[in-house]
Write a protein that holds these residues in place. Sequence first.
Motif, PDB file in Angstrom:
ATOM      1  N   PHE A  80       2.710   2.011 -13.674  1.00 54.10           N
ATOM      2  CA  PHE A  80       1.479   1.309 -14.437  1.00 54.10           C
ATOM      3  C   PHE A  80       0.831   0.803 -13.392  1.00 54.10           C
ATOM      4  CE2 PHE A  80       4.354  -2.465 -13.546  1.00 54.10           C
ATOM      5  CZ  PHE A  80       2.967  -2.981 -13.959  1.00 54.10           C
ATOM      6  N   ARG A  81      -0.254   1.236 -13.896  1.00 51.33           N
ATOM      7  CA  ARG A  81      -1.276  -0.782 -13.092  1.00 51.33           C
ATOM      8  C   ARG A  81      -2.277  -1.123 -14.559  1.00 51.33           C
ATOM      9  NH1 ARG A  81      -6.615  -1.303 -11.907  1.00 51.33           N
ATOM     10  NH2 ARG A  81      -7.677  -0.016 -13.370  1.00 51.33           N
ATOM     11  N   ALA A  82      -1.707  -2.394 -14.137  1.00 51.38           N
ATOM     12  CA  ALA A  82      -2.533  -3.885 -15.029  1.00 51.38           C
ATOM     13  C   ALA A  82      -4.064  -3.805 -15.232  1.00 51.38           C
ATOM     14  CB  ALA A  82      -1.884  -4.727 -14.913  1.00 51.38           C
ATOM     15  N   PRO A  83      -4.404  -3.961 -16.306  1.00 53.24           N
ATOM     16  CA  PRO A  83      -6.521  -4.834 -15.464  1.00 53.24           C
ATOM     17  C   PRO A  83      -6.473  -5.197 -14.377  1.00 53.24           C
ATOM     18  CG  PRO A  83      -5.828  -3.748 -18.204  1.00 53.24           C
ATOM     19  CD  PRO A  83      -4.602  -3.492 -17.099  1.00 53.24           C
TER      20      PRO A  83
ATOM     21  N   GLY B  63       5.625  -2.335  -8.409  1.00 53.82           N
ATOM     22  CA  GLY B  63       4.318  -2.452  -9.372  1.00 53.82           C
ATOM     23  C   GLY B  63       3.493  -2.020  -9.873  1.00 53.82           C
ATOM     24  N   SER B  64       2.632  -3.257 -10.309  1.00 55.49           N
ATOM     25  CA  SER B  64       1.052  -2.274 -10.585  1.00 55.49           C
ATOM     26  C   SER B  64       0.872  -1.424  -9.266  1.00 55.49           C
ATOM     27  CB  SER B  64       0.183  -3.190 -10.956  1.00 55.49           C
ATOM     28  OG  SER B  64      -1.582  -2.739 -11.281  1.00 55.49           O
ATOM     29  N   TYR B  65      -0.256  -0.262  -9.739  1.00 50.46           N
ATOM     30  CA  TYR B  65      -0.933   0.470  -8.733  1.00 50.46           C
ATOM     31  C   TYR B  65      -0.300   1.448  -7.864  1.00 50.46           C
ATOM     32  CZ  TYR B  65      -3.068  -4.448  -8.652  1.00 50.46           C
ATOM     33  OH  TYR B  65      -4.073  -5.314  -9.123  1.00 50.46           O
ATOM     34  N   ALA B  66       1.479   1.247  -7.597  1.00 49.24           N
ATOM     35  CA  ALA B  66       2.131   2.679  -7.498  1.00 49.24           C
ATOM     36  C   ALA B  66       1.682   3.362  -8.331  1.00 49.24           C
ATOM     37  CB  ALA B  66       3.107   2.011  -6.709  1.00 49.24           C
TER      38      ALA B  66
ATOM     39  N   ASN C  27     -10.807   1.651  -8.549  1.00 51.72           N
ATOM     40  CA  ASN C  27      -9.431   1.638  -9.001  1.00 51.72           C
ATOM     41  C   ASN C  27      -8.764   2.260  -8.265  1.00 51.72           C
ATOM     42  OD1 ASN C  27      -9.768   3.288 -10.715  1.00 51.72           O
ATOM     43  ND2 ASN C  27      -9.946   1.499 -12.450  1.00 51.72           N
ATOM     44  N   ASN C  28      -8.220   2.710  -7.017  1.00 54.60           N
ATOM     45  CA  ASN C  28      -7.577   3.719  -7.008  1.00 54.60           C
ATOM     46  C   ASN C  28      -6.696   3.603  -7.126  1.00 54.60           C
ATOM     47  OD1 ASN C  28      -7.443   2.092  -4.791  1.00 54.60           O
ATOM     48  ND2 ASN C  28      -8.022   3.164  -3.091  1.00 54.60           N
ATOM     49  N   HIS C  29      -5.786   4.396  -7.546  1.00 54.13           N
ATOM     50  CA  HIS C  29      -3.989   4.248  -7.679  1.00 54.13           C
ATOM     51  C   HIS C  29      -2.852   4.268  -6.512  1.00 54.13           C
ATOM     52  CE1 HIS C  29      -6.746   5.025 -11.440  1.00 54.13           C
ATOM     53  NE2 HIS C  29      -6.059   4.361 -11.692  1.00 54.13           N
ATOM     54  N   ILE C  30      -3.520   3.827  -5.100  1.00 52.34           N
ATOM     55  CA  ILE C  30      -2.687   3.881  -4.361  1.00 52.34           C
ATOM     56  C   ILE C  30      -1.753   2.327  -3.217  1.00 52.34           C
ATOM     57  CG2 ILE C  30      -2.295   4.955  -2.018  1.00 52.34           C
ATOM     58  CD1 ILE C  30      -3.999   7.499  -2.346  1.00 52.34           C
ATOM     59  N   LEU C  31      -0.748   2.577  -3.487  1.00 52.61           N
ATOM     60  CA  LEU C  31      -0.212   1.140  -2.620  1.00 52.61           C
ATOM     61  C   LEU C  31      -0.042   1.377  -1.932  1.00 52.61           C
ATOM     62  CD1 LEU C  31       1.605  -1.849  -3.351  1.00 52.61           C
ATOM     63  CD2 LEU C  31       3.248   0.115  -3.773  1.00 52.61           C
ATOM     64  N   HIS C  32      -0.832   0.775  -1.424  1.00 50.99           N
ATOM     65  CA  HIS C  32      -0.727   0.195   0.086  1.00 50.99           C
ATOM     66  C   HIS C  32      -0.039  -0.498   1.293  1.00 50.99           C
ATOM     67  CE1 HIS C  32      -3.493  -0.882   4.474  1.00 50.99           C
ATOM     68  NE2 HIS C  32      -1.847   0.146   4.227  1.00 50.99           N
ATOM     69  N   LEU C  33       0.995  -0.326   1.078  1.00 53.00           N
ATOM     70  CA  LEU C  33       1.888  -1.577   2.425  1.00 53.00           C
ATOM     71  C   LEU C  33       1.231  -1.447   3.478  1.00 53.00           C
ATOM     72  CD1 LEU C  33       5.519  -0.420   0.095  1.00 53.00           C
ATOM     73  CD2 LEU C  33       3.767  -2.134  -0.526  1.00 53.00           C
TER      74      LEU C  33
ATOM     75  N   TYR D  63     -10.506  -6.173  -6.793  1.00 56.54           N
ATOM     76  CA  TYR D  63      -9.825  -4.849  -7.616  1.00 56.54           C
ATOM     77  C   TYR D  63      -9.181  -3.746  -7.540  1.00 56.54           C
ATOM     78  CZ  TYR D  63     -15.562  -5.127  -7.919  1.00 56.54           C
ATOM     79  OH  TYR D  63     -16.452  -5.329  -8.412  1.00 56.54           O
ATOM     80  N   GLY D  64      -7.753  -4.608  -6.850  1.00 57.46           N
ATOM     81  CA  GLY D  64      -6.311  -3.116  -7.151  1.00 57.46           C
ATOM     82  C   GLY D  64      -6.391  -2.670  -6.027  1.00 57.46           C
ATOM     83  N   THR D  65      -7.653  -2.151  -5.247  1.00 58.91           N
ATOM     84  CA  THR D  65      -8.161  -1.081  -4.318  1.00 58.91           C
ATOM     85  C   THR D  65      -6.799  -1.248  -2.846  1.00 58.91           C
ATOM     86  OG1 THR D  65     -10.283  -1.381  -5.550  1.00 58.91           O
ATOM     87  CG2 THR D  65     -10.319  -0.353  -3.110  1.00 58.91           C
ATOM     88  N   ALA D  66      -6.516  -0.006  -2.750  1.00 52.37           N
ATOM     89  CA  ALA D  66      -6.290   0.439  -1.142  1.00 52.37           C
ATOM     90  C   ALA D  66      -7.056   0.748  -0.322  1.00 52.37           C
ATOM     91  CB  ALA D  66      -5.090   0.776  -1.253  1.00 52.37           C
ATOM     92  N   TYR D  67      -7.448  -0.240   0.766  1.00 55.09           N
ATOM     93  CA  TYR D  67      -9.339  -0.100   1.858  1.00 55.09           C
ATOM     94  C   TYR D  67      -8.554   1.306   2.524  1.00 55.09           C
ATOM     95  CZ  TYR D  67     -10.736  -3.532  -0.564  1.00 55.09           C
ATOM     96  OH  TYR D  67     -11.337  -4.172  -1.364  1.00 55.09           O
TER      97      TYR D  67
END
Length: 716
Positions: free
Chosen positions: A467-470, A121-124, A76-82, A93-97
Amino acid sequence: MSMDELLKVKVKVASKVETEVSQAPATISFFDSYYISRYGHEVINDLLYTQPGFAPAQDYDRPTVSFRGNFDSWSNNHILHLIDGIPFNDNLYGTAYTWLTPLFFSKNIEVIRGPGSALYGSYATNGVVQMNTLKAADLHGRVYSRWTLPGNNHQQRYEVMSGVEKEYFDFIYAYSFNKSEDYQYNSFDGSGRIATLSAPNTGRPQALKLSVNNDQQSDYFWAKATISDKWQIQFHKHGWDFQTGHGWLFWIPDFDENMVESRHILSLTYKSQNNNGTQYEYLLRYQKHDISWNQRYYPNGAFENYYPAGMWEYLKTAAEDLLFRAQITQFLDETSGLSLVAGFESDYFLYSGDKEHYSNVNVDSLNFEPFPNNEFRSLGPWLDYLFDEPVINTAIYAQLMTGDFLDEQIELTLGLRWDQVSLNYRTVTEDPIEKISKTSSQLSPRVAIVYSVLPNYSMKFLSSKAFRAPTPTEMGGAHTFSLASNITELKPEKVITSEIGGNWTINDSYNLSWNYFITEFKNQIAYSTTNFNLSTNIFSTKNSGVEFEIQGQHKKVHWFANATFTQRDKERILAFDDNDIPEFTPHPNDLKWYPKLLINTGVSIELTDGWLISTNIHYHDKVKRRANEQGNPGGELPFGVSVPLDFNLDDHRPKTLDSWVNINMKLSYEINEKIKSHLKIDNLSDSNQSLVKIGPYPFDYEQPERNLELYFTAEF
């Protein structure tokens, strides 16, 4: 560009409204394709590892990105990828590759350090990386290619990109193939296999060393069609296969595994022109993630021949999600920059079972017994808790930016986003199975003040909550050894960050920036060793620190230097075993698992006659372990692995990881106006570099030795 020009570049990721870098309501950096190329950055991690606040890390087989004092785990890395404003994090998994996604089709990159949930939202939680992609018009009719010559140590990369430009139509496509025969080395693992009961140097037992396999390869196809600068269609096909290194239960596999994944992402975007101060945007994005894993958990004869044929698990499955966004931007006063952004998002995730799922071990039995005669039998659905039950995330958000409407020197940004996750899950461990509804919501506020003290000096005051939701895999896993989920008790991660910083453009050649941060990270989720890999809220932390960066650009020389100092102010352990013993020993005022000091520096020089040379250097300070990760483990390693009573972890890895320095260099030569040759050397000094393995294990993650890659790029 000069430093002054660079800071006046318009970025959009910080506010969804184009704003100059120096005035953007976030701690943000901007990198064009020339910067990325001259320093030899190939994937997102290469860039992040040179930036303040970010640090290289590893968990299981994955290179991760730790941030401001907190390690980052596999799942669950905590970076948002756009990419062009479109979220590209994985739906399972919410993963940013970030260690796989190539950069060569990017026109520029925008990086936010710190939370971005008030907009996204989540992940960022730890940051946002936006890749703004090229168009065919940027290629000027040329075809770009890159190819690696045979004989390179570990790394081979091949790329091609082309496109077609018409009056109202722009089409571009790119393909990349990367093969990484990673540094294979002998290492201890967590299996408890013993080489000798009396090592010559200690007289105590020493674990057996085995060969770690981290080989990976990936391919990426991307295509984008732009119609009348309003409609945009993108397609991404990303595939990769890998080995699990030390193994997912930290028994180094005795056979090669077949771990293959792919993602297919299709998006449609419509953006209206600015009509009387109003702009509309609509996004529809479909994502499918396919998994095909043939995974080796235990070798032949594991646990004193309890598993005479070891343990395999084969899984072939997929999951889908559909994202919709509608957004309006109202420029209330275009002269001053007063604007309002408001939007609605909804994401619909669905898992509909597996194509194949079987093992030679009964993973649902009390003692995980092998099936008779080593038979392979079918297992239940991988995400049984969520089988045919959608997970729906709905959000509304709004943001007000004052520009210089209130004051010419002060710009205020106020943002607020509300997210709600709704699902029905199945009680798969009960008979009869029931469905239970679960809803959770999060509110993410944000306040940012940019104060232009002088024409060349600005201050930023930032405060936000994220936040990061499960994720589905953290909530829904069943009938598997690949994950263990916790749908009833798992809490969302929450981050509260406050920052104050300054930016001083000394002149056209030099820029100095700094910031002080306080980050409170609550309920961090990771795989728990005391709960047999159960996704668990393991701890909450509070960190503070300072970041400094100076950049210089003079004629054909560019250089940068940055430093980050981080300290642990507070922490609370949340994970306990069945006897109420905490998973980790607490160290509330002492930073563990993360370097206190990080330093990066680099320089690139355009020489005469078509030569360019660049280097970047990373200093990684020493890393401390927790008390329970040192000394005698009491005869037992995680996951019920027995070792002799006089086994000592300190005989296998140091109590504190030493600091190390990594030097990368690139040398380029322009053969003619169409073809360039490049020599890229990673870990130039061939230094020993280790990243910490958290938990009471006898090993750490060794990083690759010196690697030379000779390649060519051509534009025809």
